[in-house]
Scaffold this motif. Structure first.
Motif, mmCIF file in Angstrom:
data_model
loop_
_atom_site.group_PDB
_atom_site.id
_atom_site.type_symbol
_atom_site.label_atom_id
_atom_site.label_comp_id
_atom_site.label_asym_id
_atom_site.label_seq_id
_atom_site.Cartn_x
_atom_site.Cartn_y
_atom_site.Cartn_z
ATOM 1 N N ILE A 1 -4.192 15.775 -14.790
ATOM 2 C CA ILE A 1 -4.643 16.586 -15.570
ATOM 3 C C ILE A 1 -5.724 17.914 -15.116
ATOM 4 O O ILE A 1 -6.662 16.755 -15.121
ATOM 5 C CB ILE A 1 -5.187 16.217 -17.282
ATOM 6 N N PRO A 2 -5.520 18.733 -15.099
ATOM 7 C CA PRO A 2 -6.378 19.096 -14.237
ATOM 8 C C PRO A 2 -8.005 20.179 -14.934
ATOM 9 O O PRO A 2 -7.267 20.092 -16.624
ATOM 10 C CB PRO A 2 -5.962 21.089 -14.052
ATOM 11 N N ALA A 3 -9.054 19.792 -14.763
ATOM 12 C CA ALA A 3 -10.008 19.928 -15.832
ATOM 13 C C ALA A 3 -10.563 21.237 -15.656
ATOM 14 O O ALA A 3 -11.512 21.616 -15.009
ATOM 15 C CB ALA A 3 -11.709 19.073 -14.656
ATOM 16 N N ILE A 4 -9.922 22.363 -16.041
ATOM 17 C CA ILE A 4 -9.390 23.776 -16.799
ATOM 18 C C ILE A 4 -9.537 23.809 -17.865
ATOM 19 O O ILE A 4 -8.912 23.337 -19.225
ATOM 20 C CB ILE A 4 -9.007 24.237 -15.832
ATOM 21 N N ARG A 5 -10.214 24.702 -18.207
ATOM 22 C CA ARG A 5 -10.300 25.223 -20.195
ATOM 23 C C ARG A 5 -8.859 25.624 -20.657
ATOM 24 O O ARG A 5 -8.698 25.251 -21.684
ATOM 25 C CB ARG A 5 -10.817 26.712 -19.983
ATOM 26 N N GLN A 6 -7.814 25.933 -19.435
ATOM 27 C CA GLN A 6 -6.879 26.236 -20.850
ATOM 28 C C GLN A 6 -6.277 24.463 -20.807
ATOM 29 O O GLN A 6 -5.125 24.305 -21.796
ATOM 30 C CB GLN A 6 -5.000 26.573 -19.591
ATOM 31 N N CYS A 7 -6.475 23.456 -20.457
ATOM 32 C CA CYS A 7 -5.753 22.279 -20.205
ATOM 33 C C CYS A 7 -6.832 21.251 -21.595
ATOM 34 O O CYS A 7 -6.325 20.809 -22.807
ATOM 35 C CB CYS A 7 -5.773 21.175 -19.470
ATOM 36 N N LEU B 1 -1.274 20.728 -22.191
ATOM 37 C CA LEU B 1 -0.830 19.570 -21.335
ATOM 38 C C LEU B 1 0.284 21.292 -20.335
ATOM 39 O O LEU B 1 1.284 21.430 -20.873
ATOM 40 C CB LEU B 1 0.243 18.795 -21.200
ATOM 41 N N LEU B 2 -0.632 21.299 -20.266
ATOM 42 C CA LEU B 2 0.673 23.064 -19.807
ATOM 43 C C LEU B 2 1.925 22.154 -19.216
ATOM 44 O O LEU B 2 1.894 21.086 -18.830
ATOM 45 C CB LEU B 2 -0.126 22.994 -18.079
ATOM 46 N N GLU B 3 3.085 22.917 -18.992
ATOM 47 C CA GLU B 3 4.740 22.693 -18.177
ATOM 48 C C GLU B 3 4.461 22.557 -17.464
ATOM 49 O O GLU B 3 3.563 22.896 -16.010
ATOM 50 C CB GLU B 3 5.038 24.241 -18.521
ATOM 51 N N GLY C 1 -12.236 21.300 -4.630
ATOM 52 C CA GLY C 1 -12.601 21.651 -4.278
ATOM 53 C C GLY C 1 -12.991 22.465 -5.564
ATOM 54 O O GLY C 1 -13.895 23.245 -5.783
ATOM 55 N N ALA C 2 -11.335 23.123 -6.293
ATOM 56 C CA ALA C 2 -11.895 23.439 -7.272
ATOM 57 C C ALA C 2 -12.112 23.593 -8.363
ATOM 58 O O ALA C 2 -12.868 24.501 -9.272
ATOM 59 C CB ALA C 2 -9.912 24.344 -7.164
ATOM 60 N N ASN C 3 -11.484 22.562 -8.869
ATOM 61 C CA ASN C 3 -11.543 21.507 -10.221
ATOM 62 C C ASN C 3 -11.855 20.354 -10.087
ATOM 63 O O ASN C 3 -10.728 19.803 -9.193
ATOM 64 C CB ASN C 3 -11.141 22.450 -11.036
ATOM 65 N N LEU D 1 -28.079 18.685 -18.607
ATOM 66 C CA LEU D 1 -26.568 19.505 -18.078
ATOM 67 C C LEU D 1 -25.688 20.822 -18.329
ATOM 68 O O LEU D 1 -27.216 21.017 -20.060
ATOM 69 C CB LEU D 1 -25.753 18.500 -18.900
ATOM 70 N N LYS D 2 -25.321 21.214 -18.515
ATOM 71 C CA LYS D 2 -25.098 23.125 -19.014
ATOM 72 C C LYS D 2 -23.953 22.433 -20.364
ATOM 73 O O LYS D 2 -23.429 21.525 -20.237
ATOM 74 C CB LYS D 2 -24.623 23.861 -18.054
ATOM 75 N N LYS D 3 -23.588 23.579 -21.194
ATOM 76 C CA LYS D 3 -22.664 23.137 -21.991
ATOM 77 C C LYS D 3 -21.414 22.631 -21.484
ATOM 78 O O LYS D 3 -21.174 24.396 -20.547
ATOM 79 C CB LYS D 3 -22.796 24.399 -22.606
ATOM 80 N N ASN D 4 -20.503 22.023 -22.064
ATOM 81 C CA ASN D 4 -19.208 21.265 -21.582
ATOM 82 C C ASN D 4 -19.818 20.954 -19.797
ATOM 83 O O ASN D 4 -18.075 20.818 -19.254
ATOM 84 C CB ASN D 4 -18.460 22.496 -21.362
#
Length: 168
Positions: free
Chosen positions: A142-148, A163-165, A125-127, A92-95
């Motif tokens: 919860i989307p698995a993105i860096r912002q979350c 948690l995004l609004e 497809g996206a994340n 696995l790569k980082k993160n």
């Protein structure tokens, strides 16, 4: 953490010489070309099998195991998972994390309030999207993105999220 990771499931036999069709449960089905051995989980035991041949057909992988040369020998293993040990898993790569390691993590908000337990990873497809179940049984996606996803600690069994609004 799981000792073994699933890479596929036998769905059917292929031909009469002991080949099987495998539905890959890995992100990269081409990894089967590099696999020398797999563990066949029969439900009662794990049999170590040597991969003798690999072919690809549509979304399936066709495997030939050295130990089986006849359809009658292998037919009973339909719907059985194929596993690899962690040492033979994809690096696995980082993160990046194995889904099996994420399921069951305790999820906390950025101010350390307990949110719930990660119950499922939905692959889009996206994340990826993490499905968290609260103590009340409510589901939060919860989307698995860096912002979350702020922090993942598999060894400690924790995840910290923002948690995004509109998510709750």
């Amino acid at each position: 953490m799981e000792e073994f990771l699933q890479v596929g499931v036998i769905t059917a036999t292929h031909g009469i010489h002991g080949e099987v069709k495998v539905f890959p449960t890995t992100d990269d089905p081409k990894r089967f070309k590099k696999l020398k051995k797999v563990l066949l989980d029969t439900g009662r035991e794990k049999l170590e099998l040597e991969v003798e041949g690999v072919k690809f057909f549509k979304n399936m992988v066709i495997l030939k195991f050295k130990e089986y040369n006849d359809i009658n020998q292998i037919e009973k293993y339909r719907k059985c998972p194929l596993l690899v040990t962690r040492e033979h898993a994809v690096k696995l790569k980082k993160n990046e994390y194995f889904i099996a390691d994420l399921i069951g993590l305790k999820v906390y908000t950025e101010d350390d309030a307990f949110l719930g337990t990660l119950d499922d990873v939905i692959q889009t497809g996206a994340n990826d999207v993490y499905q968290v179940v609260t103590e009340e049984g409510k589901e939060i996606l919860i989307p698995a993105i860096r912002q979350c996803i702020l922090e993942v600690d598999v060894k400690e069994g924790r995840m910290k999220v923002h948690l995004l609004e509109g998510l709750v």
